[in-house]
Enzyme design. Structure first.
Site, PDB file in Angstrom:
ATOM      1  N   LYS A 188       0.929  -1.283   0.013  1.00 40.11           N
ATOM      2  CA  LYS A 188       0.051  -0.020  -0.036  1.00 40.11           C
ATOM      3  C   LYS A 188       0.777   1.173  -0.099  1.00 40.11           C
ATOM      4  CE  LYS A 188      -4.235  -1.789   0.177  1.00 40.11           C
ATOM      5  NZ  LYS A 188      -5.198  -1.422  -1.195  1.00 40.11           N
ATOM      6  N   ASP A 198      -0.287  -0.619  -4.594  1.00 40.29           N
ATOM      7  CA  ASP A 198      -1.628  -0.068  -4.906  1.00 40.29           C
ATOM      8  C   ASP A 198      -1.754   1.318  -4.268  1.00 40.29           C
ATOM      9  OD1 ASP A 198      -4.318   0.179  -4.803  1.00 40.29           O
ATOM     10  OD2 ASP A 198      -4.945  -1.366  -3.252  1.00 40.29           O
ATOM     11  N   GLU A 233      -1.365  -0.604  -9.325  1.00 41.83           N
ATOM     12  CA  GLU A 233      -2.754  -0.685  -8.994  1.00 41.83           C
ATOM     13  C   GLU A 233      -3.413   0.741  -8.674  1.00 41.83           C
ATOM     14  OE1 GLU A 233      -5.876  -2.880  -6.333  1.00 41.83           O
ATOM     15  OE2 GLU A 233      -4.067  -3.750  -6.593  1.00 41.83           O
ATOM     16  N   ASP A 272      -8.757  -1.163 -10.196  1.00 39.75           N
ATOM     17  CA  ASP A 272      -9.703  -1.669  -9.344  1.00 39.75           C
ATOM     18  C   ASP A 272     -10.831  -0.951  -9.099  1.00 39.75           C
ATOM     19  OD1 ASP A 272     -10.636  -3.071  -6.924  1.00 39.75           O
ATOM     20  OD2 ASP A 272      -9.162  -2.396  -5.442  1.00 39.75           O
ATOM     21  N   LYS A 319     -13.254  -8.181  -7.695  1.00 40.03           N
ATOM     22  CA  LYS A 319     -13.504  -8.780  -6.393  1.00 40.03           C
ATOM     23  C   LYS A 319     -15.177  -9.173  -6.279  1.00 40.03           C
ATOM     24  CE  LYS A 319     -10.294  -5.535  -4.294  1.00 40.03           C
ATOM     25  NZ  LYS A 319     -10.168  -4.122  -3.174  1.00 40.03           N
TER      26      LYS A 319
END
Length: 326
Positions: free
Chosen positions: A107, A138, A164, A190, A214
């Protein structure tokens, strides 16, 4: 038509899972679990989501609990380690919880952290994993295009697998992808898929090289597979900080994909101190089979009476949304 609300509440259990480290502002992850004819499912939209968005997560849970799922094509799902926006010195400690994982998602762009913090964290991951480890970052859409380009340049020395959701909008992703293409670092989408009214817009705009999908936010496994087919891009299946029950739905989605070329973001059970079942990675993978929660864990991790009522009321409201949609 969705099953009656009484059919959902009859087995509903609300749990609160403590986390080792604060992750995207969450210290304790709450979820509502219920059992249907096909098994247990999870309803766990983040608390800030409105009822319309959360109802799609409920549709996914109902689908998983009440309807047969696509046949699996594999029984083990390789997964990545997930590194929160922690100080670099804590990276080895967190990586140790992800047994055998050869890929790490780090992250970055967290509020209150600087790019220098991100560079130090990614460097620590590279040092811990060695040259053969894969590293993806991400940003959760936190950068504008210039910031993202600058950050990618700063982090490129660590041999990134992909970046991402570096920017929030499809147009920004497309521009950034053009700017960094010469560096050979792919762009993944995403939020531009799971939070969009048109999840295929990013593919049509050629704004990403791969998609992160997801199961819960996309309304279930069947709908997610339809999006994958229509988009025609490689995908990574990831979790939304799910309990072990939700992770088993993600694993079922990954198991049903025609091809699976990337490690999946389904190892997040290792971020929890405790869970309703054990879905932590072993040898860098998790099984694709369904999870049955441990009754003792359901009792041990039960949310407070106040939080249980909050979730049951949310379930009722989202069930009404689904009734109106149908």
């Amino acid at each position: 038509m969705p099953p009656a609300l009484a059919d959902l509440t009859a087995s509903a259990r609300v749990v609160a899972l403590p986390m080792h480290t604060r992750f995207r502002g969450v210290d304790t992850r709450e979820a509502l679990l219920f059992e249907g004819p096909e098994g247990w499912a999870e309803f766990s939209p983040f608390v800030e989501y409105d009822d319309d968005e959360a109802a799609t997560w409920l549709a996914a849970a109902i689908d998983f609990a009440w309807r047969p799922q696509p046949a699996p094509l594999r029984d083990r799902i390789p997964v990545n380690a997930t590194i929160p926006a922690i100080d670099a010195a804590r990276v080895p400690e967190v990586l140790e919880r992800f047994a055998g994982c050869r890929t790490a998602k780090v992250k970055v762009a967290e509020p209150g952290r600087t790019l220098a913090d991100d560079v130090a964290r990614v460097r620590a991951v590279r040092e811990a994993m060695g040259p053969e480890g894969r590293i993806r970052i991400d940003a959760n859409g936190a950068w504008n295009v210039d910031e993202a380009e600058h950050a990618v340049h700063a982090l490129a020395e660590f041999d990134l697998e992909y970046v991402e959701q570096p920017c929030a909008t499809v147009a920004e992703l497309a521009e950034l992808r053009t700017r960094v293409k010469y560096m050979g670092i792919p762009v993944a989408a995403d939020e531009s898929v799971r939070k969009s009214s048109d999840p295929l817009a990013v593919a049509r705009a050629k704004a990403a090289d791969l998609l992160v999908i997801k199961a819960q936010p996309l309304g279930g496994i069947t709908h997610a597979l339809q999006i994958v087919t229509a988009a025609g891009l490689p995908v990574v299946v990831s979790s939304a900080l799910d309990t072990a029950v939700g992770l088993s739905q993600g694993a079922a989605l990954a198991a049903a994909l025609p091809t699976l070329d990337h490690d999946c973001g389904l190892g997040t059970a290792s971020l929890f101190v405790d869970d309703v079942a054990d879905r932590r990675p072993v040898d860098g993978a998790i099984p694709a089979e369904r999870v049955i929660p441990d009754p003792a864990a359901l009792t041990r991790l039960a949310a407070s009476a106040e939080r249980r009522e909050w979730w049951l009321d949310r379930l009722r409201r989202c069930h009404e949304v689904l009734d109106r949609r149908d």
